[in-house]
Design a protein around this motif. Structure first.
Motif, mmCIF file in Angstrom:
data_model
loop_
_atom_site.group_PDB
_atom_site.id
_atom_site.type_symbol
_atom_site.label_atom_id
_atom_site.label_comp_id
_atom_site.label_asym_id
_atom_site.label_seq_id
_atom_site.Cartn_x
_atom_site.Cartn_y
_atom_site.Cartn_z
ATOM 1 N N GLU A 106 10.124 9.002 66.413
ATOM 2 C CA GLU A 106 11.217 9.925 66.723
ATOM 3 C C GLU A 106 10.834 11.378 66.457
ATOM 4 N N SER A 109 8.934 12.724 69.374
ATOM 5 C CA SER A 109 9.809 12.874 70.536
ATOM 6 C C SER A 109 10.673 14.117 70.406
ATOM 7 N N ASN A 110 11.112 14.430 69.183
ATOM 8 C CA ASN A 110 11.877 15.658 68.966
ATOM 9 C C ASN A 110 11.030 16.892 69.216
ATOM 10 N N ALA A 113 10.583 17.225 72.960
ATOM 11 C CA ALA A 113 11.855 17.676 73.538
ATOM 12 C C ALA A 113 12.097 19.149 73.241
ATOM 13 N N SER A 163 15.627 15.555 70.723
ATOM 14 C CA SER A 163 15.580 14.450 71.676
ATOM 15 C C SER A 163 16.970 14.160 72.243
ATOM 16 N N SER A 167 18.524 14.975 76.270
ATOM 17 C CA SER A 167 19.067 13.886 77.080
ATOM 18 C C SER A 167 20.555 14.036 77.370
#
Length: 286
Positions: A106, A109-110, A113, A163, A167
């Motif tokens: 995670e 991914s942050n 993003a 993230s 989205s």
């Protein structure tokens, strides 16, 4: 003297004293370099303008994180039982392996993003945004490597992982005129003269303290009113009127909307314009 220099050599390369000196020097190096990067990023964002502020500051934070990571790894390399970790991380092959490992996590991914948020700028620092799915409204205060900070109308801070921000469906209330706008709806009874109600409403809104005229020079020249009032809907209890108000900053928006509603309420009362509300008549059998 040699004993002092060699003290702790079983744990630290060249002893505890040299380890301490090197660690302090590396810390000072990291502090100086990161401050220089921060100052350069701030100066560059001012030079390039508001549109470049978000990506430049984001890049500066990434560079600072890299500098501190290198400092930590170099310090670890002087600790004998941790030296292998420092060398492995600094090695090209191991570094690629670590990046691949982080890609499934995670945190990484942050980071990715956050990079795309800074690159494409769906919103910038200072923008008033709305996350409909999360029912969050507020001003963007900070975009970091991990999260985005939003200041809500209540004055609280909401920290949202990048993230999630990447989205979500985000409504950005920033306009090309750099004004923050919002629609306000008010109802009048069916026996109200709509033209008269429109005049009263426009006068009340335009005379409210903090009012910003959103019209262009051409619109003013063509005689367009400062507030556009339209019939929005026919309700069971009355006619719904809709108009838009604007402010220079998102911070002014919340207070100004309340002041406008108060001005309209007082103006309608003074001019005998009724704001209807649903009523129900109940008949009781005797």
């Amino acid at each position: 003297m040699e004993e002092v220099l060699n003290f702790g050599s079983e744990y630290f390369t060249d002893g505890l004293l040299m380890f301490t000196v090197r660690s302090v020097l590396l810390y000072i190096f990291g502090l100086v370099v990161t401050k220089m990067i921060t100052r350069a990023a701030n100066a560059e964002s001012v030079r390039r303008g508001e549109n470049a502020k978000t990506p430049i500051q984001f890049i500066g934070k990434v560079a600072n994180s890299v500098i501190w990571a290198i400092v930590v790894f170099l310090i670890l390399n002087d600790v004998k039982f941790l030296a292998g970790i420092g060398k492995a991380v600094l090695g090209a092959t191991s570094l690629i392996a670590i990046v691949v490992t982080f890609a499934a996590q995670e945190a990484f991914s942050n980071l990715v993003a956050g990079f795309f948020l800074a690159l494409y700028q769906p919103f910038r620092l200072g923008d008033l945004i709305k996350l409909s799915e999360k029912d969050i409204n507020g001003t963007v205060e900070q975009i970091t490597l991990r999260h985005t900070v939003i200041r809500t109308y209540d004055g609280t801070q909401v920290v949202i992982p990048n993230s999630i921000m990447n989205s979500q469906i985000v409504e950005n209330k920033r306009t090309d005129t750099n004004l923050f706008s919002r629609q306000i709806i008010v109802s009048v009874s069916y026996d109200t003269d709509i033209d008269f109600a429109r005049e009263v409403l426009i006068k009340a809104v335009s005379e409210t303290e903090g009012f910003v005229d959103p019209r262009t020079a051409e619109e003013i020249k063509n005689g367009q009113p400062p507030v556009s009032v339209v019939v929005n809907d026919f309700l069971d209890s009355g006619i719904e009127l809709r108009f838009r108000v604007s402010t220079r900053t998102s911070a002014e928006h919340y207070a100004f909307n309340g002041a406008v509603r108060e001005s309209v309420l007082k103006a309608f009362r003074e001019n005998g314009i009724e704001i209807p509300y649903p009523t129900r008549t109940v008949k009781l059998d005797k």
